[in-house]
Each structure stands twice: as structure tokens, then as C-alpha cells.
Design a protein around this motif. Structure first.
Motif, PDB file in Angstrom:
ATOM      1  N   ILE A  18       3.215  14.128  -1.488  1.00  0.00           N
ATOM      2  CA  ILE A  18       1.849  13.720  -1.805  1.00  0.00           C
ATOM      3  C   ILE A  18       0.913  14.855  -1.418  1.00  0.00           C
ATOM      4  O   ILE A  18       1.273  15.722  -0.607  1.00  0.00           O
ATOM      5  N   LYS A  19      -0.275  14.851  -1.992  1.00  0.00           N
ATOM      6  CA  LYS A  19      -1.269  15.871  -1.653  1.00  0.00           C
ATOM      7  C   LYS A  19      -2.536  15.202  -1.180  1.00  0.00           C
ATOM      8  O   LYS A  19      -3.057  14.294  -1.822  1.00  0.00           O
ATOM      9  N   ASP A  20      -3.017  15.650  -0.011  1.00  0.00           N
ATOM     10  CA  ASP A  20      -4.305  15.179   0.474  1.00  0.00           C
ATOM     11  C   ASP A  20      -5.377  16.103  -0.100  1.00  0.00           C
ATOM     12  O   ASP A  20      -5.471  17.281   0.272  1.00  0.00           O
TER      13      ASP A  20
ATOM     14  N   ASN B  17      -0.172  19.584   1.287  1.00  0.00           N
ATOM     15  CA  ASN B  17       0.912  18.877   0.623  1.00  0.00           C
ATOM     16  C   ASN B  17       1.860  18.318   1.679  1.00  0.00           C
ATOM     17  O   ASN B  17       2.250  19.035   2.605  1.00  0.00           O
TER      18      ASN B  17
ATOM     19  N   LYS C 275       9.122  11.802  -0.558  1.00  0.00           N
ATOM     20  CA  LYS C 275       8.125  11.909  -1.605  1.00  0.00           C
ATOM     21  C   LYS C 275       7.086  12.959  -1.216  1.00  0.00           C
ATOM     22  O   LYS C 275       6.755  13.107  -0.037  1.00  0.00           O
TER      23      LYS C 275
ATOM     24  N   ASP D 116       3.247   7.050   0.644  1.00  0.00           N
ATOM     25  CA  ASP D 116       2.832   7.481  -0.692  1.00  0.00           C
ATOM     26  C   ASP D 116       1.344   7.812  -0.783  1.00  0.00           C
ATOM     27  O   ASP D 116       0.807   8.029  -1.862  1.00  0.00           O
ATOM     28  N   HIS D 117       0.660   7.845   0.351  1.00  0.00           N
ATOM     29  CA  HIS D 117      -0.760   8.211   0.365  1.00  0.00           C
ATOM     30  C   HIS D 117      -1.153   8.536   1.811  1.00  0.00           C
ATOM     31  O   HIS D 117      -0.401   8.278   2.740  1.00  0.00           O
TER      32      HIS D 117
END
Length: 387
Positions: free
Chosen positions: A193-195, A201, A191, A212-213
Motif C-alpha cells: 500500500i502507499k501512504d 510504500n 500486500k 490494506d490501508h
């Protein structure tokens, strides 16, 4: 060392990494129930190699060692333990060891799955299992009853098909899944995700922690690194060797590389998913897209690290091994860091306040400084041979 007594023999079984006065066994009642069930009801399927997923320390590989088992796991330590315990019992069989990030091989008549701690890993494995099973494949999951949830059964139903459970035996239970679900499934992993705070990314494979986070402990650690690393003038004047220990998706090492572009970064983890994620993320998020300037090691802590003496080690240690909670992994990481660091080298650690890592670090290093803290986490720095 404990003895596993089953119908197919008696086997000595050790947990890895070895811990002094370890009171935990290398198997559980779910392993015993699964082994007994297969030998009683499904031994006729052992004419072809079975696929075993998530065999913690090799108990299942030992029990079925004469059947050329395929062992599919996200744990490098589990694969080490399987090989170690076969050797310990003077068994010459060589199981096919398949990392979680690789595909299983061929078609299977029998699939045995120890239910993993993370639902995401189970989802990924079931999705990727589909091309390797046929309508008559017998699929059996096993776990202690407290680790089998409605969500677990729903995943089997959704991806594989009709799912039932056995009665509990010694607080363990089996899951039977019939491959009658006709839908074509594709694993949702890795997956992306972007911080938002760093703009990074991340691609996370299924078994990466907080896939997922960005977890709040890591986020706090990143903020602290950005504030303090640039204040180390010596890092601007040399090419420091930095290790992201227990790297997960590699974000700490990536952040260090962005702050100190001339640094040599090494990533270590015992999770195949973690190292795969770190390698992809490093290539995507660093100025030099070539991963040849970094090192990616499957390793129990720093066992496999043979590189240059590190100047800095960044560590967000786990406090569990599968379902077993404890600080032995963190303790190993701290001890090996103290041994590997060069003089005046630093170990930076993030941890929940209640874990009291500062006590261990002060005992090992003779010093420990709290660099930052909030209501839940502390960032600690220990320096080797600090005057």
C-alpha cells in the motif's frame, strides 16, 4: 491459574503476560470441543504430528503433547505461553514452533485451526496450508460460534473445499473442510500500500493491523511527529535511541528515521508478521538500505529489549489480545517505557480519546501533555523525571 480438565489429563494453564487478578482463562469452550472431538473421532491420525494453528496459550499443545505437535502462530506470546505451560506441567515434550511468516513442514494428516481474529490471517494460512495437505487430510477449525461468520466459511470453501459446521456446544462450533478444491492458490500477502501523505510504500503481511490501508490514528500520529520532532534541537545534536513500541508495519519508526537520519531505531512487536513487515519497510524506505543499523525484536512489550537507554519511545498501543478487549497491554507498555527511558526521555502515545490514557500516564510519570487532538484521537507525551 486455572486447571484444564480433559480426557487426556489435567493441566495447569496460565495466560501470558501474567496479569494480577486475571479473571480470564487460557482456553475456551472451542478448545475443549476440538480436543474432545479429536480424541473421540480422529485419534488414529495422531500417529504423525498434527499441525495446530493459532493455539492461544498452549491448551492444544498440552492436550496432544505426546504427539510431537507443530504449532503455527503469528504470536510470539502464544509460543512463549506454550513453552511456559508445558514446563509448568513438567512436560518435557518440545513442540515445533513455527512463526506465521515461515512455512509449515511436510505433509499433515490432521490440521487443527483455532479461527483467528483477523480474516486476512486465516486467508493467508489457508493459502499457505495447501501444499502441506493431501486429499485425505482432516482439517478442523474451531471457534466460539459468534466468531464464525459467513465470510469465514466462504474462505474455507474457496481455498480448501467442501465445508460444513458442527452443531453448537457451549456456544462453540467446529468447521470441517475437505481438501477437494483443485485450484492452485497463492497468498495475496504481503500486500503493498502507499501512504499518499508521506509517500511511503508499505508491505504488510497478513496479520498487520489495517494491512490494506493506513489507519487514521497512525496517520494523525505521523502528522504530529513531523510537526514536533524537528523542533527538538537536542535530537539534531546527538544520536538518539528511538523505539517504535508495538511497531506494526514500522511506519512510526521509519518516519522518525527519515526526520532524524542519525537516530538508532529499534522496532518491537509480538507479531511475527509485524516484525517481518517492519524490516522490509525499513529497508525500502530509509536512506540507508542496510537494516543492520536498526534492531528488530520479537518481544512482549519491552521484555526482550536489552539495548541502550532510549531517548524517545513511540507507541500506538493495542487495546485487545486476540478476542479479549482490555487495557492491560497498554498499561504494560507504559510501565516498561517509564522504567527503560533515560532521564527526560519521552513516551509519545496515540490513542482513542475514550481510552483516557492520560490518566495512566500521569499516574506513572507524574506528568502528561496533550500535544494534539481531534474528535477521535489524542497524542500524548509523558516525560520521565520531568522537573
Amino acid at each position: 491459574m486455572e486447571t484444564l480438565n480433559i480426557r487426556s489429563g489435567e493441566f495447569q494453564l496460565e495466560r501470558l503476560p501474567k496479569i494480577k487478578n486475571d479473571t480470564l482463562r487460557g482456553w475456551d469452550a472451542a478448545d475443549e470441543l476440538l480436543i474432545e472431538t479429536v480424541l473421540t473421532d480422529y485419534s488414529h491420525l495422531l500417529v504423525t504430528p498434527p499441525l495446530i494453528a493459532n493455539d492461544s496459550f498452549g491448551a492444544l499443545a498440552l492436550a496432544f503433547n505426546e504427539y510431537s505437535v507443530h504449532s503455527w502462530s503469528d504470536s510470539f506470546i502464544s509460543h512463549l505461553a506454550t513453552t511456559h505451560n508445558l514446563s509448568l506441567n513438567k512436560i518435557s515434550a518440545s513442540p515445533v514452533l513455527i512463526p506465521s511468516t515461515k512455512e509449515a513442514e511436510g505433509k499433515y494428516d490432521l490440521v487443527l485451526i483455532k479461527i483467528p481474529k483477523t480474516l486476512s490471517l486465516l486467508e493467508d494460512q489457508l493459502c499457505r496450508l495447501k501444499p502441506h495437505i493431501h486429499p485425505e487430510t482432516v482439517i478442523i477449525g474451531a471457534a466460539m460460534s459468534k466468531h464464525i461468520h459467513t465470510s469465514t466459511l466462504k474462505l474455507f470453501e474457496k481455498i480448501i473445499g467442501t465445508t460444513t459446521t458442527s452443531r453448537a456446544t457451549k456456544k462453540a462450533r467446529l468447521i470441517y473442510a475437505q481438501n477437494d478444491q483443485k485450484n492452485n492458490v497463492v497468498s495475496p500477502y504481503p500486500k503493498t500500500i502507499k501512504d499518499e501523505s508521506s509517500g511511503i510504500n508499505l508491505q504488510n503481511f497478513a496479520n498487520v493491523f489495517a494491512n490494506d490501508h493506513l489507519d487514521i490514528g497512525t496517520r494523525f500520529f505521523l502528522e504530529t511527529i513531523k510537526k514536533h520532532l524537528n523542533q527538538h534541537g537536542e535530537y539534531a545534536e546527538q544520536a538518539p535511541n528511538i523505539i517504535d513500541l508495538g511497531c506494526g508495519n514500522g511506519i512510526l519508526g521509519i518516519a522518525a528515521k527519515q526526520l532524524i537520519p542519525h537516530a538508532k531505531i529499534s522496532f518491537t512487536d509480538e507479531s511475527y508478521a509485524a516484525i517481518a513487515s517492519a524490516k522490509i519497510n525499513y529497508s525500502n524506505e530509509t536512506i540507508d538500505k542496510n537494516t543492520d543499523d536498526a534492531e528488530f525484536l520479537m518481544s512482549n512489550s519491552l521484555d526482550q529489549y536489552k539495548g541502550d537507554t532510549p531517548d524517545l519511545i513511540l507507541c500506538n498501543p493495542p487495546f485487545h489480545q486476540a478476542h479479549a478487549v482490555g487495557d492491560h497491554i497498554a498499561w504494560t507498555m507504559f510501565k516498561q517505557s517509564q522504567q527503560k527511558l533515560q532521564k527526560n526521555g519521552e513516551l509519545w502515545v496515540v490513542g482513542n480519546r475514550h481510552l483516557a490514557y492520560h490518566i495512566k500516564l500521569k499516574k506513572l510519570f507524574g506528568n502528561c501533555q496533550t500535544v494534539a487532538s481531534n474528535k477521535k484521537f489524542v497524542i500524548l507525551v509523558a516525560t520521565k523525571n520531568k522537573k
